[in-house]
Design a protein around this motif. Sequence first.
Motif, mmCIF file in Angstrom:
data_model
loop_
_atom_site.group_PDB
_atom_site.id
_atom_site.type_symbol
_atom_site.label_atom_id
_atom_site.label_comp_id
_atom_site.label_asym_id
_atom_site.label_seq_id
_atom_site.Cartn_x
_atom_site.Cartn_y
_atom_site.Cartn_z
ATOM 1 N N ALA A 27 0.866 -1.178 0.000
ATOM 2 C CA ALA A 27 0.000 0.000 0.000
ATOM 3 C C ALA A 27 0.897 1.221 0.000
ATOM 4 C CB ALA A 27 -0.916 0.004 1.221
ATOM 5 N N GLN A 29 0.747 5.489 -0.439
ATOM 6 C CA GLN A 29 -0.001 6.735 -0.572
ATOM 7 C C GLN A 29 0.946 7.892 -0.316
ATOM 8 O OE1 GLN A 29 -4.166 6.531 1.238
ATOM 9 N NE2 GLN A 29 -3.132 4.871 2.332
ATOM 10 N N SER A 42 -3.269 1.255 6.407
ATOM 11 C CA SER A 42 -2.480 0.628 5.346
ATOM 12 C C SER A 42 -1.969 -0.739 5.787
ATOM 13 C CB SER A 42 -1.294 1.527 4.963
ATOM 14 O OG SER A 42 -1.742 2.734 4.384
ATOM 15 N N ARG A 45 -4.780 -3.109 5.519
ATOM 16 C CA ARG A 45 -5.102 -3.413 4.119
ATOM 17 C C ARG A 45 -4.171 -4.483 3.558
ATOM 18 N NH1 ARG A 45 -4.064 1.430 1.653
ATOM 19 N NH2 ARG A 45 -5.853 2.164 2.850
#
Length: 223
Positions: A27, A29, A42, A45
């Motif tokens: 993940a 970002q 995250s 996830r």
Amino acid sequence: MLLLALDTATPAVTVALHDGAQVLARADQVDARRHGELLLPSVDRVLREAERTLADVTHVVAGVGPGPYTGLRVGLATAEAFGAALGVPVHGLCTLDGIAWAAGLDTPFVVATDARRKEVYWAHYADARTRRSEPSVDRPADIADAVAGVPAAGAGARLYADTFTAVREDLPEHVSAAALAGLAAELLTADPGGGTGFLPTRPLYLRRPDAQVPKNYKVVTPR
């Protein structure tokens, strides 16, 4: 082996799971103001995507910077908390080394990230796995002679392309936890004890904080 890797030393909030052979989930970002909000979701996830649980993790890998104060502390504190809760080792890696490993070059180059205040964090590399200099923080103009014409990766190099004159747009801009995990897996395979190539999980700040303790306290007397 199941590595949980994370890094918050740059604007990227990045997490990955690696089984020692490949990345199982990742993940990534980019949000310089929300490290604390984005990191744990995250982690959740990538665990869901890989169909694993925290109890399966055997090693935690954390980028130690260099990076700004608040964001960097978020990642390292989280990594140490996971390590303590799970009873597993926590391995530190230089964030610049993660970018270099992902670049994959076998010839000399530099990596630079944005240090704010019109400065960059940077280091020279002989190849993707060999750093030739200690990480430094400098104004681009002060290192122009050292980096001009040298292939360069990272957001700092892109931001100051007039100084990093051979910046490569095809090379990574930000660090990825997947790269940190891949590098850590190589190091652990070579030395299962984890004593070679890793850094202490202490933040690599390279400069003093802006906040200062007041020198003269106002004297308040009771009425």
